[in-house]
Enzyme design. Structure first.
Site, PDB file in Angstrom:
ATOM      1  N   GLY A 337       0.813  -1.211   0.000  1.00 15.46           N
ATOM      2  CA  GLY A 337       0.000   0.000   0.000  1.00 15.46           C
ATOM      3  C   GLY A 337       0.840   1.252   0.000  1.00 15.46           C
ATOM      4  N   GLY A 339       0.570   5.639   1.124  1.00 14.65           N
ATOM      5  CA  GLY A 339      -0.168   6.705   1.793  1.00 14.65           C
ATOM      6  C   GLY A 339       0.689   7.935   1.944  1.00 14.65           C
ATOM      7  N   GLY A 340       0.107   8.973   2.583  1.00  8.44           N
ATOM      8  CA  GLY A 340       0.857  10.200   2.784  1.00  8.44           C
ATOM      9  C   GLY A 340       2.057  10.014   3.686  1.00  8.44           C
ATOM     10  N   GLY A 342       4.058   7.322   3.613  1.00 16.21           N
ATOM     11  CA  GLY A 342       5.091   6.552   2.937  1.00 16.21           C
ATOM     12  C   GLY A 342       4.488   5.322   2.290  1.00 16.21           C
ATOM     13  N   VAL A 344       4.040   0.770   2.340  1.00  9.02           N
ATOM     14  CA  VAL A 344       4.049  -0.452   3.140  1.00  9.02           C
ATOM     15  C   VAL A 344       4.427  -1.621   2.236  1.00  9.02           C
ATOM     16  CG1 VAL A 344       2.715  -2.007   4.604  1.00  9.02           C
ATOM     17  CG2 VAL A 344       2.276   0.449   4.676  1.00  9.02           C
ATOM     18  N   LYS A 358       6.410  -0.641   7.199  1.00 16.70           N
ATOM     19  CA  LYS A 358       5.985   0.697   6.797  1.00 16.70           C
ATOM     20  C   LYS A 358       7.225   1.600   6.739  1.00 16.70           C
ATOM     21  CE  LYS A 358       3.291   3.257   9.532  1.00 16.70           C
ATOM     22  NZ  LYS A 358       2.036   3.794  10.108  1.00 16.70           N
ATOM     23  N   ASP A 458      -7.479   8.522  14.911  1.00 18.29           N
ATOM     24  CA  ASP A 458      -7.645   8.241  13.481  1.00 18.29           C
ATOM     25  C   ASP A 458      -8.272   6.862  13.269  1.00 18.29           C
ATOM     26  OD1 ASP A 458      -7.583   8.958  10.846  1.00 18.29           O
ATOM     27  OD2 ASP A 458      -5.507   8.385  10.504  1.00 18.29           O
TER      28      ASP A 458
END
Length: 634
Positions: A337, A339-340, A342, A344, A358, A458
């Site tokens: 994956g 994301g903002g 970094g 994974v 991650k 979150d």
């Protein structure tokens, strides 16, 4: 390099040989300093597996069973086995007593006739329920004039009195003076959310502190022996080697002199070896990764992170170099994956355990996400919180290594409009219900099961990972905040979280203070999405035309209309879905004080649907679709 390693090995061996002359082998030489038991955490003395009875005296059963199978603990010999939920620290555990909870539901008076039956103090150990409530049992006919905040529960031959305020200014000693003719009882407690109902704060789950006696602590930790009780229940320290005490006069002085000489020789030799190593590194321009932490770097994040790690002390998570991370991920071959924060990647440790790595973006903030994640999750141990197995801080490279979750995130299983053609991704109602309860247990643990309260900030489907059995685990603690348990309100600058799940008080303090109830709101929104199989907001839709998702759910619930879930096959499914809906609507109440605690959420989900009251209708439209708020998405 090889010469240096040989030198170190010989010196350490020599020192251990000298030191061993003053210590016996004892029981401890055959016992591990710590052990794991399924997913319950790391245990140390006085805990031991039932297969190793000589390594402690508090036995844990079922460690050889499957990873998720129940673990039972026996706090004293021949006592009842209780389910072990988790270990919080070396001597603090959480226990679950479903029998006590069931008795409480069926007959309060008989159940509260005596204090909760923890083992009494012994010459070896004492047990304490950390979160407890004090009740007073008074026979009929006594002239009782209790303080104003005390409630009364009537039984056939006596009355139960209990404090209705969680943080009462009436001390236990002062309260005792009002009930001098009554019996004092203590029980495990939970959040006081319904103060008129005694069942709302007497709990079947408890946090127990286990404290070794001074003699037992000295026996095990200082003399290398085992704590025992003789036939008369008197303490003695078994198998203590008395070689040092037996060595007298010249022999004792010689032993001390040899130890000093050995330490001195080792210090000098290591000093010379270090200088040789530095000279070799400078000459060849090769620096081991460990030295990168001490190099001057252009990044300003390192001093903060290094200072934080120094303050944290020893961590259970292992530390890896960036070269190790590359080996673990096979040079970042399998990406899971993006994301903002970094990326994974899938990886494998040297013991063949699968992991998710991650790798944090080098340009991401000032290292706050890295610090938050390591600080909040490194010391947690719960079946519904993802385990941090290791981390990397190598120059500007930062990475976090987690246990691998084969089924990925909850997000891909709950949105019907995302992959409607794949029926294999549709979870049945029972699985959705179990996931909702599991996440609630995990949040309850973060809020009140750890040494310090952890606020996640979150909670959303993307951050709920599922193992091979669809057991949910809370992940991504980059926005988390650690606060003392006694502090109910925390200081937060600006909104944090993901649009659609952010509690109103994070946008405006006019709605109330920011607290653990902010996580409750996010949880409620997430469960609503699980029920409705759609996102609670669509950011591409204009605010004026948006139908606020909770209003839609509330209206259908109010009119007793079907929510349109394909997974509903029978009345049991219908009841589970309705229960999830009612609880989630309670969780998203605008006023934080009207939201239940996570402990109460668990109780509501596991309880009877018929006793759940319909919550007030949510009156806010979604505050998170404005351009200003969208900028805070993580």
């Amino acid at each position: 390099m090889t010469l240096f390693r040989i030198l170190c090995f010989l010196l350490v061996s020599y020192l251990m040989l000298i030191l061993s002359s003053g210590h016996g082998s004892g029981y401890q030489s055959n016992c591990p300093p710590s052990f794991t038991c399924g997913n319950r955490g790391i245990f140390r003395y006085p805990f031991t597996k039932i297969e190793q009875p000589d390594c402690g005296f508090i036995f844990i059963y079922g460690c050889r069973g499957s990873y998720r199978s129940p673990k039972l603990i026996q706090l004293e010999k021949n006592a009842k086995n209780t389910e072990l939920t988790a270990v919080i620290d070396q001597n603090t555990i959480t226990l679950s007593d479903p029998d006590f909870y069931q008795r409480l539901q069926h007959n309060v008076c008989d159940t509260l006739n005596h204090s909760y039956p923890l083992p009494p103090p012994s010459p070896l150990v004492s047990f304490y329920i950390i979160y407890n409530v004090t009740l007073f049992r008074c026979n009929h006919g006594h002239n009782i004039n209790p303080p104003r905040q005390y409630f009364q529960y009537n039984c056939s031959s006596y009355d139960i009195y209990y404090d209705s305020k969680q943080h009462s200014n009436v001390t236990k000693e002062k309260a005792r003076s009002f009930f001098s003719s009554c019996s004092l009882l203590q029980f495990p407690s939970k959040d006081l959310t319904d103060t008129e109902n005694i069942l709302s704060f007497v709990s079947g789950q408890m946090v127990v502190k286990i404290v070794l006696s001074a003699d037992c602590d000295d026996c095990y930790n200082h003399r290398g022996g085992q704590c025992r009780l003789n036939a008369n229940k008197m303490f003695y320290c078994d198998n203590v080697t008395h070689q040092i005490n037996a060595v007298t006069g010249t022999k004792k002085k010689r032993l001390i002199r040899n130890v000093k000489l050995g330490i001195g020789a080792m210090v000098v030799a290591i000093g010379i070896a270090v200088l040789m190593l530095l000279a070799y590194a400078i000459r060849t321009n090769i620096f081991p990764p460990a030295l990168l932490l001490f190099r001057k770097d252009s990044s300003s994040t390192h001093p903060n992170i290094k200072e934080f790690l120094k303050e944290q002390g020893p961590l259970l998570a292992a530390k890896y170099s960036y070269l190790d991370v590359k080996k673990i991920t096979n040079s970042f071959r399998s990406k899971l994956g993006q994301g903002g924060y970094g990326s994974v990647y899938k990886g494998k440790l040297h013991d063949d355990r699968m992991v998710a790595v991650k790798v944090l973006s080098e340009s991401k903030g000032d290292g706050e996400d890295f610090i938050n994640e390591v600080a909040s999750i490194s010391r947690t141990s719960h079946v519904n919180v993802v385990r941090l197995l290791g981390f990397c801080l190598d120059g500007s490279k930062k990475a976090l290594i987690y246990e691998f979750m084969p089924n990925g995130s909850l997000e891909k299983f709950i949105y019907e409009d995302k992959k409607p053609q794949q029926d294999d991704l549709q979870l049945d109602c029972k699985t959705l219900y179990d996931i909702a309860i599991g996440v609630a247990h995990g949040l309850e643990y973060l809020h009140r099961g750890c040494n310090t309260r952890i606020l996640h900030f979150d909670i959303k489907p993307h951050n709920i990972l599922l193992d091979e059995d669809f057991c949910p685990k809370i992940s991504d603690f980059g926005l988390a905040k650690i606060c003392p348990r006694k502090e109910s309100i925390v200081s937060i600058f600006g909104a944090r979280g993901t649009p659609g799940y952010i509690a109103p008080e994070l946008f405006s303090r006019n709605f109330g203070g920011v607290s653990h109830k902010s996580d409750v709101y996010s949880y409620g929104m997430m469960v609503l999405e699980m029920v409705g199989r759609r996102k609670n907001i669509k950011v591409e839709v204009d605010c004026s035309s948006e139908l606020y998702f909770p209003h839609w759910v509330y209206k259908r619930l109010e009119l007793n209309l079907d929510l349109g879930l394909k997974c509903i096959k029978n009345e049991i499914d219908e009841e589970m879905v309705r229960k999830m809906t009612v609880v989630s609507l309670w969780c998203i109440q605008t006023n934080p004080s009207n939201r239940p605690s996570m402990h109460k959420v668990v109780e509501m989900l596991e309880g009877n649907l018929q006793v759940l009251e319909m919550p007030p209708k949510p009156f806010l439209s979604s505050p998170s679709t404005s351009p200003t708020h969208l900028s805070s998405e993580i």
